[in-house]
Design an enzyme around this catalytic site. Structure first.
Site, PDB file in Angstrom:
ATOM      1  N   ASN A  12       0.861  -1.185   0.000  1.00  0.00           N
ATOM      2  CA  ASN A  12       0.000   0.000   0.000  1.00  0.00           C
ATOM      3  C   ASN A  12       0.904   1.244   0.000  1.00  0.00           C
ATOM      4  OD1 ASN A  12      -1.396   2.298   1.128  1.00  0.00           O
ATOM      5  ND2 ASN A  12      -3.055   0.916   1.673  1.00  0.00           N
ATOM      6  N   ASP A  14      -0.108   4.511   0.022  1.00  0.00           N
ATOM      7  CA  ASP A  14      -0.804   5.737   0.449  1.00  0.00           C
ATOM      8  C   ASP A  14       0.129   6.730   1.139  1.00  0.00           C
ATOM      9  OD1 ASP A  14      -3.132   4.541  -0.400  1.00  0.00           O
ATOM     10  OD2 ASP A  14      -3.948   4.195   1.607  1.00  0.00           O
ATOM     11  N   HIS A  15       1.011   6.197   2.007  1.00  0.00           N
ATOM     12  CA  HIS A  15       1.765   7.121   2.850  1.00  0.00           C
ATOM     13  C   HIS A  15       2.961   7.745   2.156  1.00  0.00           C
ATOM     14  CE1 HIS A  15      -1.057   6.708   5.914  1.00  0.00           C
ATOM     15  NE2 HIS A  15      -0.913   5.398   5.973  1.00  0.00           N
ATOM     16  N   ARG A  23       4.300  18.705   1.790  1.00  0.00           N
ATOM     17  CA  ARG A  23       4.988  19.869   1.252  1.00  0.00           C
ATOM     18  C   ARG A  23       4.321  20.411  -0.016  1.00  0.00           C
ATOM     19  NH1 ARG A  23      10.479  21.395   2.069  1.00  0.00           N
ATOM     20  NH2 ARG A  23      10.698  21.484   4.305  1.00  0.00           N
ATOM     21  N   HIS A  48      -5.470   3.821  -1.830  1.00  0.00           N
ATOM     22  CA  HIS A  48      -6.819   4.155  -1.348  1.00  0.00           C
ATOM     23  C   HIS A  48      -7.134   5.586  -1.756  1.00  0.00           C
ATOM     24  CE1 HIS A  48      -9.615   4.350   2.479  1.00  0.00           C
ATOM     25  NE2 HIS A  48     -10.239   4.694   1.369  1.00  0.00           N
ATOM     26  N   ARG A  50      -9.266   8.278  -1.104  1.00  0.00           N
ATOM     27  CA  ARG A  50     -10.257   8.685  -0.107  1.00  0.00           C
ATOM     28  C   ARG A  50     -11.114   9.823  -0.621  1.00  0.00           C
ATOM     29  NH1 ARG A  50     -10.351   7.827   5.372  1.00  0.00           N
ATOM     30  NH2 ARG A  50      -9.016   6.153   6.071  1.00  0.00           N
ATOM     31  N   ARG A  54      -6.903  12.857   0.965  1.00  0.00           N
ATOM     32  CA  ARG A  54      -5.846  13.295   1.892  1.00  0.00           C
ATOM     33  C   ARG A  54      -4.475  12.739   1.522  1.00  0.00           C
ATOM     34  NH1 ARG A  54      -7.346   9.901   7.312  1.00  0.00           N
ATOM     35  NH2 ARG A  54      -9.336  10.915   7.010  1.00  0.00           N
ATOM     36  N   HIS A  55      -4.448  11.608   0.816  1.00  0.00           N
ATOM     37  CA  HIS A  55      -3.124  11.149   0.357  1.00  0.00           C
ATOM     38  C   HIS A  55      -3.152  10.885  -1.159  1.00  0.00           C
ATOM     39  CE1 HIS A  55      -5.167   7.456   1.512  1.00  0.00           C
ATOM     40  NE2 HIS A  55      -4.873   7.562   2.807  1.00  0.00           N
ATOM     41  N   GLU A  75      -8.436   0.727  -3.468  1.00  0.00           N
ATOM     42  CA  GLU A  75      -9.204   0.707  -2.222  1.00  0.00           C
ATOM     43  C   GLU A  75     -10.139   1.912  -2.207  1.00  0.00           C
ATOM     44  OE1 GLU A  75      -6.558  -0.036   1.126  1.00  0.00           O
ATOM     45  OE2 GLU A  75      -8.053   0.914   2.406  1.00  0.00           O
ATOM     46  N   THR A 105      -6.960   6.112  10.101  1.00  0.00           N
ATOM     47  CA  THR A 105      -6.793   5.036   9.139  1.00  0.00           C
ATOM     48  C   THR A 105      -8.120   4.277   9.114  1.00  0.00           C
ATOM     49  OG1 THR A 105      -5.505   3.058   8.578  1.00  0.00           O
ATOM     50  CG2 THR A 105      -5.781   3.520  10.917  1.00  0.00           C
ATOM     51  N   THR A 106      -8.210   3.218   8.288  1.00  0.00           N
ATOM     52  CA  THR A 106      -9.470   2.490   8.213  1.00  0.00           C
ATOM     53  C   THR A 106      -9.636   1.689   9.496  1.00  0.00           C
ATOM     54  OG1 THR A 106      -8.950   2.285   5.874  1.00  0.00           O
ATOM     55  CG2 THR A 106     -10.851   1.049   6.665  1.00  0.00           C
ATOM     56  N   GLU A 156     -11.151  -9.286   2.572  1.00  0.00           N
ATOM     57  CA  GLU A 156      -9.883  -9.012   3.242  1.00  0.00           C
ATOM     58  C   GLU A 156     -10.190  -8.932   4.728  1.00  0.00           C
ATOM     59  OE1 GLU A 156      -7.086  -6.274   1.527  1.00  0.00           O
ATOM     60  OE2 GLU A 156      -6.532  -5.508   3.497  1.00  0.00           O
ATOM     61  N   HIS A 199      -3.818  -4.932   7.540  1.00  0.00           N
ATOM     62  CA  HIS A 199      -3.893  -3.811   8.491  1.00  0.00           C
ATOM     63  C   HIS A 199      -2.998  -4.082   9.692  1.00  0.00           C
ATOM     64  CE1 HIS A 199      -5.280  -0.148  10.341  1.00  0.00           C
ATOM     65  NE2 HIS A 199      -5.898   0.129   9.221  1.00  0.00           N
ATOM     66  N   GLY A 200      -2.018  -3.205   9.856  1.00  0.00           N
ATOM     67  CA  GLY A 200      -1.143  -3.253  11.017  1.00  0.00           C
ATOM     68  C   GLY A 200      -0.084  -4.344  10.988  1.00  0.00           C
ATOM     69  N   GLY A 221       1.104  -1.620   4.387  1.00  0.00           N
ATOM     70  CA  GLY A 221       1.561  -0.288   4.024  1.00  0.00           C
ATOM     71  C   GLY A 221       2.431   0.376   5.068  1.00  0.00           C
ATOM     72  N   TYR A 222       1.809   0.782   6.160  1.00  0.00           N
ATOM     73  CA  TYR A 222       2.440   1.685   7.118  1.00  0.00           C
ATOM     74  C   TYR A 222       3.786   1.173   7.652  1.00  0.00           C
ATOM     75  CZ  TYR A 222       2.479   5.198  10.802  1.00  0.00           C
ATOM     76  OH  TYR A 222       2.814   6.230  11.621  1.00  0.00           O
TER      77      TYR A 222
END
Ligand code: PXP
Length: 256
Positions: A12, A14-15, A23, A48, A50, A54-55, A75, A105-106, A156, A199-200, A221-222
């Protein structure tokens, strides 16, 4: 002995966009990271889009679809706007998630039971378009049975509660969440669903969950982006792939 089914790693991105947007410039570029991760061995890319952008932005999704040589997992919330964009983008798959503007997050899974009537035609449209639908849900038997009734090809399983409990050292909660995931994955597979999880996840939890034969895809992802800051995306992908392979190998030993 038959080989266990392969397990795919979806990254993922996204980040990367979160960092870029901080920036308001063009860098770092989520597509560039996606390409480097694919080069290092990921099987697909998740992003994702959204509602509040936001990302990931619309242009990122279009570029990912045009430029990456691996499946794109789009997503999205189950809204008319997102369905229109996804049908035009034609990704390999869409993962339907709940979305609340104020969340970081979700946070939870979809409530399929409560949204059954709205989701049935929504899912049917993607089925007709040949885009795989995956429903992001908790490992709850009622949700899993509803996913199968809704004719979604995949779910998922939300692993966030389990992963948080593991990291925080809450053993009892972690054990209970793990049992729910094990039973949920078996129930979903028996109902004919393809089973993904995410997730996580970190190296340790990805290794553990890769040992479940029903699970054929992890979306992460994260944690991987945080690791990539330290050792680079290629090394992170290789380390995650190795962790998943170790988990899968224990399955081979058990079924030998
Ligand atoms: N799967 C879904 C459906 C998600 O919403 C997320 C978070 O964006 C992930 C997987 C990846 O979670 P994490 O970033 O915690 O690895």
């Amino acid at each position: 002995m038959s080989n266990p089914p392969a397990i795919r790693l979806g990254l993922n991105v996204d980040h990367v966009a979160t960092l870029r947007n901080a920036r308001g410039s063009a860098r770092p570029d989520p597509v560039r990271i996606a390409l480097a991760a694919i080069e290092a061995g990921v099987d697909g890319i998740t992003a994702h889009l959204r509602e509040d952008r936001r990302h990931i932005r619309d242009a990122d999704m279009a570029r990912l679809k045009a430029e990456i040589p691996k499946p794109l997992n789009f997503e999205m919330a189950a809204t008319a706007e997102m369905q229109r964009i996804a049908l035009a983008t034609k990704p390999h798959a869409v993962c339907l998630v709940p979305e609340r503007r104020e969340e970081l997050t979700t946070e939870g899974g979809l409530d399929l039971v409560g949204q059954r009537d709205a989701l049935a035609p929504f899912i049917a449209k993607f089925n007709d378009a040949g885009i795989q639908v995956s429903l992001f849900i908790s490992a709850d038997p009622q949700q899993i049975e509803t996913a199968a009734q809704l004719r979604a090809p995949a779910i998922e399983i939300h692993t966030g509660g389990w992963c948080d409990a593991v990291v925080d050292g809450h053993k009892e909660k972690a054990d209970a969440e793990w049992r729910r995931i094990v039973e949920g994955a078996a129930l979903a597979r028996a109902a004919g669903l393809e089973v993904h999880a995410g997730h996580g996840l970190d190296y340790a939890t990805a290794e553990t969950i890769a040992a479940l034969p029903e699970i054929v895809e992890l979306n992460i992802g994260y944690f991987m982006m945080g690791e990539a800051l330290l050792v680079g995306i290629a090394e992170t992908v290789r380390a995650m792939r190795a962790a998943m392979d170790r988990g899968r190998a224990t399955l081979k030993t058990r079924t030998a």
